[in-house]
Scaffold this active site. Structure first.
Site, PDB file in Angstrom:
ATOM      1  N   SER A 160      -7.036  -2.667  -1.431  1.00 12.87           N
ATOM      2  CA  SER A 160      -7.816  -1.494  -1.724  1.00 12.87           C
ATOM      3  C   SER A 160      -7.779  -2.005  -3.340  1.00 12.87           C
ATOM      4  O   SER A 160      -7.348  -2.908  -4.111  1.00 12.87           O
ATOM      5  CB  SER A 160      -5.880  -0.843  -2.193  1.00 12.87           C
ATOM      6  N   CYS A 201       0.683   4.553  -0.733  1.00 15.72           N
ATOM      7  CA  CYS A 201      -0.147   3.039  -0.494  1.00 15.72           C
ATOM      8  C   CYS A 201       1.323   2.042  -0.669  1.00 15.72           C
ATOM      9  O   CYS A 201       2.025   1.696  -1.575  1.00 15.72           O
ATOM     10  CB  CYS A 201      -0.832   2.643  -1.848  1.00 15.72           C
ATOM     11  N   ASP A 220      -2.181   5.274   2.137  1.00 14.56           N
ATOM     12  CA  ASP A 220      -3.267   3.609   2.415  1.00 14.56           C
ATOM     13  C   ASP A 220      -1.927   2.691   2.386  1.00 14.56           C
ATOM     14  O   ASP A 220      -2.103   2.458   1.806  1.00 14.56           O
ATOM     15  CB  ASP A 220      -4.036   3.531   0.725  1.00 14.56           C
ATOM     16  N   TRP A 241      -0.435  -0.034   5.192  1.00 12.97           N
ATOM     17  CA  TRP A 241      -0.361  -2.041   6.487  1.00 12.97           C
ATOM     18  C   TRP A 241       0.554  -2.296   6.611  1.00 12.97           C
ATOM     19  O   TRP A 241       1.711  -1.867   6.173  1.00 12.97           O
ATOM     20  CB  TRP A 241      -1.084  -2.642   5.132  1.00 12.97           C
TER      21      TRP A 241
END
Length: 691
Positions: free
Chosen positions: A450, A643, A688, A690
């Site tokens: 990012s 995020c 966002d 992961w």
């Protein structure tokens, strides 16, 4: 007007020819043929412009099974290749792997019913198709989908198989394979076996794939009358060693991604096939603790046509560490031949060589193979016949066939292929055809980060914020280290004065192929994201980002501070940040103070220090403490952003937000969950995250 004499006509003709030549240069003439294109892209006839008609392609190449893939990071493409290889070796199918964007689909109804179509489809982001699958997805799920033959039902001829790659931490888990499967069934197509679903969120993708494919093959064999045969290795590529070339020959690739880079004339567009070799403007460590450290890096893209928007991702193209390159080459008996030049060519017309040739064994392993990744159980089984002795062969066969045993001996220690083979064979050399390694070891993929800067503030400089990945694993002497972040750490050390950086004992060819990166450049491209600030800066925003999850929010706050300086009316901006301790890993502490001076009471930083109190405090706890204010802001149509870690933090934040809405508005939790879902659908709630 006087007539033109002969000389005038000759001069005018020369001018006309010169003008025509100038404007057609590169399209009609003077276009140098790229040997990389010849080696794989041009063998894919769709890309070479011969046909986008899949039926015609299958007839021309004599194929009876096609495996389409929709892939963002290469995993779905890898699974498609594995299915193609297994279909040929076990059942004698004439298989081909196909990129979805290379073909049209209005003649799917013309594929003969004795042919097999497979779909391996990854879901990207919030239930979206991968970039290469967008047109197919829109076509097959469209209201006005129409086909060439006019059959009723239109796809009654089509026999298909489907496997999806997803992440259960996202709301729209495996929506691509689910929606495509639904659309195909609606159109009359016949699925064979179950539609498989792999879960990256639970870390079971590989085992999910293996568990799905065996019953699928059994169902396929029964339905289509296939006879299984003893699987025999048949190479897909020819690998020819070239005595007429050396690694210094100008036409030999030493890690360059394409011909333009080889010739030193790389130009845009820079993208996932053509990285920009970007200068590193500056780099430093944000913190360095005993078990981890964090980098800040500024990538200068002013010399390129690369642009980004706040919230986008930057892709870093890493190189493998020298120690693992040596280990890999040595275990396969190639250590002394590392600089030998080889030409790799496909042995059948639809195969693609995954790197440019001619090249060297060293360049292939260093720049193009994912040699540090944990090895797959299927690849272990594939290599068993090549074991140097019967004892090793028996052990490899057991590892390949026993899921629990494989997890205990291999997965739990994150062993890569070379480490495993070293261990199992007690250091003996393996005589494996290099073609089998090209086929079985996945392609080294770019790593995405990012972007932690605002394009409004620094349009030609991209910031990266990354924790250097290190995992201490039980039963393993040395830690498992991430490929890209340790590569970036070596670049940082080089830039800051260490002439021969070896972070944690790892060495990298950081000067790049033919020393073109000179140690302070890194190959990059930009991937655009939907993770964006509201277009109206007066809208309130709530951001939740512990650790390096704060990266895009640094860009968001940086942008809002700039907008405020420009006289814009900026809405309330709250950032929930989490770290361990104030004096250890409080990222950008001084910067937040500067933004506070500019934004005043419009900006608030709320920090959870998880290791400072008697009990652990995380961002979701502080979010709940501010429940009344959070709900009020949401009622003012605030945008909510998360995020970071998908499996734990993001999931818990989602649950806490539902609880806040339920309690503050006096509605049942089911209603609150529906409100959160609607926020997601309206892009008012964005992630966002992961695994």
């Amino acid at each position: 007007m006087a007539e033109l004499d002969t000389l005038d006509i000759i001069v005018l003709a020369a001018i006309l020819l010169g003008t025509l030549a100038y404007f057609t240069k590169g399209s009609l003439w003077g276009k140098t043929k790229d040997p990389y294109a010849t080696s794989f892209a041009a063998t894919n006839t769709a890309k070479a412009g011969k046909t986008r008609n899949i039926v015609q392609k299958m007839e021309e190449s004599g194929k009876n099974c096609i495996i389409f893939y929709g892939s963002q990071t290469g995993t779905a493409e890898d699974y498609a290749s594995r299915l193609a290889k297994e279909g040929k070796s076990r059942f004698g199918l004439e298989t081909m792997v196909a990129d979805l964007e290379d073909y049209d689909f209005d003649n799917l109804d013309a594929i003969p019913s004795d042919k097999i179509v497979m779909f391996v489809l990854a879901t990207y982001g919030e239930g979206e198709p991968t970039d290469n699958a967008v047109e197919f997805y829109e076509f097959i799920t469209g209201e006005d989908v129409s086909f060439s033959q006019g059959n009723d039902p239109p796809l009654d001829n089509l026999h298909y198989v489907a496997f999806g790659l997803g992440n259960n931490t996202y709301e729209h888990y495996n929506s691509m394979v689910r929606n495509v499967n639904k659309a195909l069934e609606k159109l009359g197509a016949h699925r064979i076996g179950e539609a498989g679903e792999g879960d990256d969120g639970a870390g079971t993708m590989e085992e999910d794939f293996l568990a799905w494919k065996d019953p699928m093959w059994a169902a396929l064999a029964a339905k289509m009358g296939l006879e299984e045969r003893e699987a025999v290795y048949e190479p897909i590529f020819s690998v020819v060693e070239r005595e007429d070339l050396t690694k210094d020959s100008p036409e030999v690739y030493l890690g360059e991604p394409n011909k333009m880079h080889l010739e030193g004339a790389a130009k845009g567009p820079f993208n996932a096939h053509n990285p920009y070799i970007a200068p590193i403007a500056e780099s430093h460590e944000l913190f360095s603790a005993k078990d981890r450290n964090c980098l800040h890096m500024e990538i200068d893209v002013s010399g390129s046509n690369l642009t980004y928007q706040t919230g986008d991702h930057v892709a870093v193209w890493p190189t493998n560490p020298g120690e693992e390159v040596d280990r890999f080459l040595n275990v396969f008996g190639l250590g002394s031949k590392r600089d030998t030049v080889v030409t790799v060519k496909p042995l059948e017309p639809t195969a693609k060589v995954p790197f440019p040739t001619p090249t060297t064994y060293d360049a292939i392993v260093r720049y193009h193979m994912e040699i540090c990744a944990p090895v797959s159980r299927q690849f272990v089984a594939t290599l068993a016949p090549f074991a140097p002795d019967n004892e090793t062969k028996a052990e490899m066969t057991k590892l390949g066939g026993d899921k629990d045993y494989f997890h205990e001996k291999v997965n739990a220690h994150h062993l890569n292929i070379a480490r495993l083979l070293e261990s199992v064979s007690k250091g003996k050399t393996w005589n494996v055809p290099f073609s089998a390694l090209i086929e079985g070891v996945t392609k080294l993929q770019p790593r995405y980060y990012s972007i932690s800067s605002s394009s409004l503030v620094q349009p030609k400089k991209i910031s990266i914020t990354a924790v250097v990945e290190t995992q201490i694993l039980p039963g393993r002497e040395d830690p498992f280290r991430g490929v890209a972040t340790n590569y970036l750490l070596a670049l940082k050390e080089k830039q800051n004065g260490d002439p021969n950086p070896t972070p944690f004992g790892l060495s990298y060819e950081i000067t790049g192929p033919r020393n073109k990166y000179d140690g302070i450049h890194v190959p990059v491209h930009v991937r655009h994201s939907n993770f964006k600030l509201p277009s109206d800066p007066s809208k309130p925003v709530i951001m939740v980002g512990p650790g390096t999850g704060v990266a895009p929010f640094r860009g968001f706050v940086q942008e809002r501070a700039k907008l405020a300086e420009n006289g814009e009316n900026v809405g309330k901006t709250i950032l929930f940040f989490g770290c361990r301790r104030r004096n250890e890993d409080f990222l950008y502490e001084k910067e937040w103070e500067e933004y506070k001076k500019i934004l005043g009471d419009k900006f608030e930083l709320v920090v959870a220090f998880s290791r400072e109190g008697p009990k652990k405090v995380y961002v979701q706890h502080l979010l709940k403490e501010r429940a009344k204010e959070i709900n009020e802001l949401l009622e003012q149509k605030a945008f909510f952003y998360v995020c970071g870690d998908a499996a734990n933090m993001a999931r818990e934040v989602n649950a806490v937000l539902g609880q806040i809405i339920s309690e503050q508005r006096g509605v049942p939790e089911t209603k609150a969950e529906e409100i959160v879902k609607n926020m997601r659908a309206a892009n008012q709630y964005q992630e966002d995250v992961w695994s």
